[in-house]
Write a protein that holds these residues in place. Structure first.
Motif, mmCIF file in Angstrom:
data_model
loop_
_atom_site.group_PDB
_atom_site.id
_atom_site.type_symbol
_atom_site.label_atom_id
_atom_site.label_comp_id
_atom_site.label_asym_id
_atom_site.label_seq_id
_atom_site.Cartn_x
_atom_site.Cartn_y
_atom_site.Cartn_z
ATOM 1 N N HIS A 684 4.945 0.064 0.994
ATOM 2 C CA HIS A 684 5.348 1.324 0.379
ATOM 3 C C HIS A 684 4.773 2.520 1.105
ATOM 4 C CE1 HIS A 684 6.579 4.058 -2.755
ATOM 5 N NE2 HIS A 684 5.308 4.495 -2.875
ATOM 6 N N ASP A 685 3.515 2.430 1.580
ATOM 7 C CA ASP A 685 2.890 3.543 2.323
ATOM 8 C C ASP A 685 3.609 3.801 3.616
ATOM 9 O OD1 ASP A 685 1.045 3.966 0.295
ATOM 10 O OD2 ASP A 685 -0.421 2.565 1.165
ATOM 11 N N LYS A 686 3.949 2.720 4.356
ATOM 12 C CA LYS A 686 4.643 2.889 5.633
ATOM 13 C C LYS A 686 6.009 3.561 5.430
ATOM 14 C CE LYS A 686 2.496 -1.063 7.981
ATOM 15 N NZ LYS A 686 2.730 -2.406 8.555
ATOM 16 N N GLU A 687 6.779 3.086 4.476
ATOM 17 C CA GLU A 687 8.090 3.686 4.210
ATOM 18 C C GLU A 687 7.966 5.151 3.805
ATOM 19 O OE1 GLU A 687 9.826 1.265 1.242
ATOM 20 O OE2 GLU A 687 10.294 -0.397 2.587
ATOM 21 N N GLN A 688 6.939 5.479 3.067
ATOM 22 C CA GLN A 688 6.734 6.859 2.633
ATOM 23 C C GLN A 688 6.436 7.770 3.818
ATOM 24 O OE1 GLN A 688 3.711 7.161 -0.341
ATOM 25 N NE2 GLN A 688 4.196 9.314 -0.855
ATOM 26 N N GLN A 689 5.626 7.332 4.772
ATOM 27 C CA GLN A 689 5.309 8.149 5.961
ATOM 28 C C GLN A 689 6.550 8.399 6.802
ATOM 29 O OE1 GLN A 689 2.150 6.104 7.979
ATOM 30 N NE2 GLN A 689 0.607 6.615 6.352
ATOM 31 N N ASP A 690 7.398 7.356 7.004
ATOM 32 C CA ASP A 690 8.623 7.528 7.790
ATOM 33 C C ASP A 690 9.549 8.559 7.128
ATOM 34 O OD1 ASP A 690 7.706 5.613 9.562
ATOM 35 O OD2 ASP A 690 8.684 3.950 8.485
ATOM 36 N N MET A 691 9.712 8.477 5.835
ATOM 37 C CA MET A 691 10.578 9.420 5.126
ATOM 38 C C MET A 691 10.060 10.847 5.233
ATOM 39 S SD MET A 691 13.175 7.873 3.673
ATOM 40 C CE MET A 691 13.613 8.825 2.242
ATOM 41 N N GLU A 692 8.761 11.060 5.156
ATOM 42 C CA GLU A 692 8.178 12.401 5.249
ATOM 43 C C GLU A 692 8.441 13.024 6.607
ATOM 44 O OE1 GLU A 692 4.101 12.089 4.222
ATOM 45 O OE2 GLU A 692 4.475 12.018 2.039
ATOM 46 N N ASN A 695 12.173 14.054 6.950
ATOM 47 C CA ASN A 695 12.474 15.219 6.097
ATOM 48 C C ASN A 695 11.886 16.499 6.661
ATOM 49 O OD1 ASN A 695 13.983 13.889 4.088
ATOM 50 N ND2 ASN A 695 12.111 13.161 3.089
ATOM 51 N N ASN A 696 10.697 16.436 7.292
ATOM 52 C CA ASN A 696 10.088 17.640 7.887
ATOM 53 C C ASN A 696 10.930 18.189 9.017
ATOM 54 O OD1 ASN A 696 7.859 17.799 6.168
ATOM 55 N ND2 ASN A 696 6.753 16.248 7.343
ATOM 56 N N GLN A 697 11.477 17.325 9.846
ATOM 57 C CA GLN A 697 12.327 17.782 10.948
ATOM 58 C C GLN A 697 13.570 18.496 10.418
ATOM 59 O OE1 GLN A 697 13.136 14.320 13.314
ATOM 60 N NE2 GLN A 697 11.026 14.168 14.132
ATOM 61 N N LYS A 698 14.231 17.900 9.414
ATOM 62 C CA LYS A 698 15.415 18.529 8.826
ATOM 63 C C LYS A 698 15.086 19.898 8.232
ATOM 64 C CE LYS A 698 17.790 14.217 7.660
ATOM 65 N NZ LYS A 698 18.258 13.343 6.564
ATOM 66 N N LEU A 699 13.942 20.035 7.575
ATOM 67 C CA LEU A 699 13.542 21.309 6.981
ATOM 68 C C LEU A 699 13.336 22.382 8.037
ATOM 69 C CD1 LEU A 699 11.030 20.132 4.219
ATOM 70 C CD2 LEU A 699 13.116 21.421 3.815
ATOM 71 N N MET A 700 12.755 22.040 9.200
ATOM 72 C CA MET A 700 12.538 23.009 10.273
ATOM 73 C C MET A 700 13.871 23.559 10.774
ATOM 74 S SD MET A 700 9.336 23.523 10.707
ATOM 75 C CE MET A 700 9.234 24.188 12.377
#
Length: 1103
Positions: A684-692, A695-700
């Motif tokens: 769950h931690d690994k999947e959460q880091q990939d998603m973050e 999402n940060n790139q899309k926000l930029m």
């Protein structure tokens, strides 16, 4: 005021004849009427609170309680029927409102009911009108009235529990439902009920009503129609009751007197002590009888207390029911509890309780019985041959008791039961007896008006007081046995000492029935025929000073105080017994001389004691046997419980072992579960880091796009603001130019307006000056005329003064004659009273003298002197007659002159009418001028509107010119636009109108000038006429005034002459004509003076 006060402590009994005489306030409190009060009785605490009725209430008819259990309505009859509403939430049940029938005369209100919201109250008035009233009781407002019946009584009225506007009324041949609409109660249903006598009803729903009849029938009505009916009792019982009726015995048919609804059905009464319950069926709208009979223990009926005798703790009362079965009740005063109760077949009349509280004396119709009060029974101990004993009493020591047998008093010994003394002396029945404190004296009173004092040792009559006009009903004795107090039918309390009535206290129109005195001798208590109790201090006051308590609803029959002066007990014919607590003004009980210790012993017979002892021994043996049995059973139960405990311990050990095994398995499973959890958390931690990261790139990227769009928007806004600024500047410039041009034109127009205004003001000033000059000329002419007439007046006044000298001489002669006449009058008054009245007419004196010749013969000497004086008066009368004849000759020419003057007056009145007409014409002309001024003002307003319209046109013309200026370079199009402007704004009629307007204005000015000149000429002509008329009238008025003064003087002279002769009345007219001829007043003078005054009055009115 009396120093001793009586306070209500407790009440026994129930007032019958009151509808709804038992109401529930809550689950523990009951409200019922007793005497002239309503009692709030708490069943659990056994305490009472009192709601007092109105003073001098004649009868209580009905009670009603609101649905929220807050308000209580009481129907009473005082001077007229009233309904009093009490607030039950208040501690003292405060009186809220008193309702009456208003203008409608009502004798009594038979029944009442509150609405579901407790805002409205209905009351049914009694016969013969049987009117139903609907009140908004908080405002004392009668909302509506209706007549419910013609002859039959109404038994119940009620509101629909869910509708305030629907009312049900039931009675003899009456079952009606009314609806309130438009301030009127209208009958909403009709049903033929002439053969039924409805006693009660209840609402089951908004449309269903169940009613009960006196024949034991139940009827259900729905929407005003009869749905079903049934009998409460089976048909067999009904046939039996009919047979009993035919045989002449009393009927046993049950009467449905009350119905109460509950959630599943209703309950109704089915005869004395019987209640039937009905439950509703699920499918049909019918009710099924679930309990055939619920027989109740009937409580003892309300007492008709005949007599009371008591100690300080015990109270014995004798009650008679309506079925003539006397009941003996033994009650405790301190605890207010019924201790013993017994019924008898014989009729009883009197009762007395022994001072020890162990014996009781009752006078039955056949014998006098002495009874013992046992622990659970009242048994006859001794019988005496005294029939229908109406009065009996124990002595204070208890060794003697007295019984009344007609007009004889028998005294018996309570130890030997022998007839010790027979006291004979009363001619009629003895009504009351009383022992003294030391039992050596006995006082009795009877219907023969006698109060006797007896010696209980010798039987001798020691003192007596006989008053045959009074029939005594009660007597008491003071603690020192020296004075007696008696009451009777003469409405007074008498204090008797040494065979004489020392004091007599009148009680008004109220008859006193009984009297009692406190043991301390500080106060007297009197019972009256109206049910009131009065407390009077002793010694008796000079004035009627007492405290009155409204307690009973009927005459008080007996009253007595306890030995310690703590309580007063009263009974009445209203079947109620009152216990009063005697206190002082400070609210504390009276001090006791000795504190009484109440004995705890009671009487019991030997046989009863032996039976009870045997029962106690049997019970003790039974108790020992039961104890042994209990011990054996306890031992057996202990053995059984021990075996059960061993079994349970073995089972518990086995279960503990199984639990240990389960715990080990649980630990293994927990370890495996922890490993699986750790793996899942890592994924769950690994999947959460990939998603973050994604999402940060899309926000930029989105943020960069947002900044670019913001820059574009800022540029567009700046450009738009610049354009707006430029447009606003151009608009402001154009507006300033337009404003300057229009202001210049407005100034020109205003200059013209001011010029016109100045011209109009100048014309008005010129006209005012012209009018002032004319008025000044008229005033000068009037002033000159006034000066001329004043000179004429002065000359005439001189002539008048010369004439007045002659009148003064005549007046002096007349005064001298008057003095002589007064002297003669005084002498005549001294001689004869009749001559005083006939002094003015000598002819009257002669007739009076002829009628009274007998009186004149006795006084001829005095009359001779009077005759001489009368001769002198006759001479003067002859002189006056000569003058009167001379005046008569001059009457005719003066009368002709008077007629001429009257004709001139008529002519003057005609001229006055013409003046009034001219005034009205002038007023009309003034009104026309005011209208013309108003028209001028309207024309000015029109001109101003035209100026405003021209301004609007100029603005439009400027706007059109601005559009034409754009085509300066294109001359053709410019020419076309200018032609269009000319067509729009220039019309051929404008030039013609200017010329027409100038000619019209000139014509109007010439016309107005001619009109004003004509008005001025007419005014001048009127002024000249008025001045001429004024001169003539002024001269005439001055002459008339002089004639009026002269005529007044002549009237006085003739009145003096008329004393001597009545025929000289013609002289008045002759004198008046004679002086008018001398004065020679002209008619023109009077007319001018009237015109002068009318002219000045007209001037004042104009100003």
């Amino acid at each position: 005021m009396a120093t001793v006060v009586a306070q209500s402590h407790y009440i026994f009994g129930l007032r019958t004849g009151v509808r709804n005489n038992l109401l529930y306030f809550d689950e523990q409190t009951v409200i019922f009427p007793c005497g002239n009060n309503c009692v709030r009785y708490n069943i659990s605490q056994k305490c009472q609170k009192f709601i007092p009725g109105t003073e001098r209430s004649q009868d209580m008819q009905a009670l009603a309680i609101s649905t929220n259990r807050r308000y209580l309505a009481v129907s009473e009859c005082v001077e007229k029927a009233t309904i009093t509403v009490f607030d039950l939430q208040h501690e003292q049940s405060r009186k809220r409102k008193v309702l009456t029938g208003g203008e409608i005369a009502v004798d009594k209100f038979v029944c009442m009911a509150f609405s579901p919201d407790s805002k409205y109250l209905i009351g049914q008035a009694g016969g013969p009108d049987w009117t139903l009233f609907l009140w908004m009781w908080e405002k004392k407002k009668v909302m509506a009235t209706v007549k419910t019946s013609t002859d039959g009584p109404i038994n119940q009225i009620s509101f629909n529990p869910e509708d305030n506007t629907q009312i049900c009324v039931s009675g003899n041949g009456v079952f009606k439902i009314f609806r309130y609409a438009g301030e009127i109660l209208k009958q909403s249903s009709t049903f033929k009920t002439d053969t039924h006598h409805f006693l009660c009803h209840t609402w089951m729903s908004t449309e269903q009503v169940i009613a009960g009849t006196d024949a034991g029938q139940l009827m259900m009505f729905e929407s005003g129609r009869l749905r079903w009916e049934m009998n409460v009792t089976p048909a067999e019982r009904k046939i039996q009751s009919e047979k009993q009726d035919s045989n002449g015995t009393f009927s046993t048919l049950p009467r449905v007197t009350d119905i109460v609804a509950y959630s599943n059905g209703f309950a109704c009464s089915a005869g004395p002590g019987t209640v039937c319950l009905f439950e509703k069926r699920e499918e049909e709208d019918q009710y099924k009888k679930t309990i055939q009979k619920l027989t109740l223990m009937t409580a003892p009926p309300p007492p008709c207390c005949r007599q009371i005798k008591q100690l300080s703790c015990q109270l014995a009362t004798l009650n008679r029911s309506s079925q003539r079965l006397p009941r003996l009740r033994l009650e405790c005063v301190l605890s207010s509890v019924l201790e013993m109760y017994k019924e008898f077949q014989e009729e009883a009349y009197s009762i007395a309780l022994h001072p020890t509280g162990l014996y009781i004396l009752v006078g039955f119709s056949d014998k006098l019985r002495l009874m013992t009060l046992l622990i659970d029974d009242i048994r006859t101990f001794k019988e005496f041959t005294v029939r229908s004993c109406r009065e009996c009493a124990f002595s204070n020591g208890g060794h003697l008791f007295a019984a009344v047998n007609g007009n004889v008093i028998n005294i018996y010994s309570t130890t030997t039961f022998e007839d010790v003394l027979n006291l004979k002396g009363h001619n009629e029945k003895v009504r009351a007896i009383a022992f003294s404190a030391e039992d050596s004296r006995l006082v009795s009173c009877g219907m023969d008006g006698a109060v006797y004092e007896w010696n209980t040792l010798t039987g001798a009559r020691e003192s007596e007081s006989v008053l045959k006009t009074c029939s005594y009903t009660g007597v008491t004795i003071s603690p020192d046995a020296k004075t007696f107090f008696a009451v009777g039918t003469d409405c007074s309390l008498k204090e008797i000492q040494d065979c004489q009535i020392l004091k007599e206290v009148r009680t008004g129109d109220v008859v006193c029935t009984t009297v009692a005195m406190s043991r301390s001798g500080r106060a007297l208590f009197i019972g009256t025929s109206t049910g009131t109790v009065r407390a009077i201090k002793y010694p008796l006051p000079l004035q009627n000073d007492w405290i009155e308590y409204q307690a009973h609803a009927g005459p008080v029959t007996k009253m007595v105080t306890t030995f310690d002066d703590q309580f007063l007990i009263t009974v009445s014919e209203d079947s109620c017994l009152f216990i009063w607590k005697i206190i002082d003004k400070e609210g504390q009980g009276l001090k006791r001389e000795k504190e009484l210790i109440y004995a705890e012993e009671i009487l019991i017979t030997k046989s009863d004691l032996e039976e009870k002892n045997k029962i106690m021994l049997d019970l003790n043996a039974r108790v020992t046997e039961l104890q042994e049995e209990n011990k054996y059973q306890l031992s057996l139960r202990d053995i059984e419980y021990k075996e059960k405990i061993n079994e349970l311990t073995e089972k518990c050990i086995q279960q503990i072992n199984s639990l240990n095994v389960l715990k080990a398995e649980k630990k293994k499973k927990q370890a495996a579960h922890v490993k699986a959890l750790s793996e899942v958390l890592e994924k769950h931690d690994k999947e959460q880091q990939d998603m973050e990261s994604s999402n940060n790139q899309k926000l930029m990227l989105e943020y960069e796009k947002y900044q670019e769009l913001q820059l574009k928007l800022h540029k567009v806004q700046q450009e738009y603001e610049q354009q707006l600024h430029s447009v606003e500047e151009s608009k402001t410039r154009a507006l300033e130019e337009m404003m300057q041009s229009y202001e210049a034109k407005l100034e020109e127009k205003m200059m013209l307006v001011t010029q016109y205004q100045d011209e109009s003001q100048q014309k008005v000033r010129e006209f005012d000056e012209y009018i002032k000059q004319e008025e000044e000329d008229a005033d000068m002419e009037i002033h000159e005329i006034r000066i001329k007439y004043e000179q004429n007046l002065k000359e005439e006044k001189k002539l008048k003064c010369l004439k007045n000298g002659f009148f003064h001489v005549l007046q002096r002669e007349i005064e001298n004659r008057n003095l002589e006449i007064e002297k003669l009058k005084q002498e005549v008054q001294k001689l004869q009273s009749v001559i005083k009245a006939l002094e003015n007419d000598i002819t009257g004196l002669k007739t009076a003298i002829q009628k009274r010749d007998g009186i004149i013969q006795d006084k001829e000497k005095s009359i001779y002197e009077l005759k001489k004086k009368n001769d002198t008066l006759n001479k003067t009368i002859e002189v006056m007659e000569f003058r009167a004849e001379y005046m008569e000759e001059q009457i005719e020419p003066k009368e002709n002159e008077i007629q001429e003057l009257k004709e001139q007056m008529l002519e003057m009145e005609v001229e006055l009418k013409e003046f009034h007409k001219t005034n009205t014409q002038l007023e009309l002309k003034i009104a026309e001028l005011t209208l013309k001024l108003k028209t001028k003002d309207k024309e000015m307003h029109k001109e101003m509107r035209k100026v405003q319209d021209i301004g609007v046109l100029v603005q439009r013309f400027k706007a059109d010119l601005h559009t034409c200026v754009e085509f300066i370079q294109d001359p053709k199009r410019l020419k076309e636009h200018i032609r269009e402007l000319y067509k729009c704004y220039v019309q051929p009629s404008d030039v013609v109108e200017k010329v027409a307007v100038d000619t019209d204005t000139q014509k109007e000015n010439h016309r107005q000038r001619e009109h004003y000149e004509m008005i001025i000429t007419t005014l001048k002509n009127q002024l000249t006429r008025d001045t001429n008329v004024f001169q003539v009238n002024n001269t005439k008025l001055m002459k008339v005034r002089e004639t009026s003064n002269n005529v007044q003087l002549m009237w006085k002279l003739v009145s003096l002459v008329s004393v001597s002769k009545t025929d000289l009345t013609i002289g008045h007219v002759q004198v008046e004509v004679w002086y008018l001829k001398k004065l020679k007043i002209s008619e023109d003078y009077i007319r001018i003076q009237r015109l002068f005054y009318s002219y000045y009055e007209g001037r004042r009115w104009k100003q």
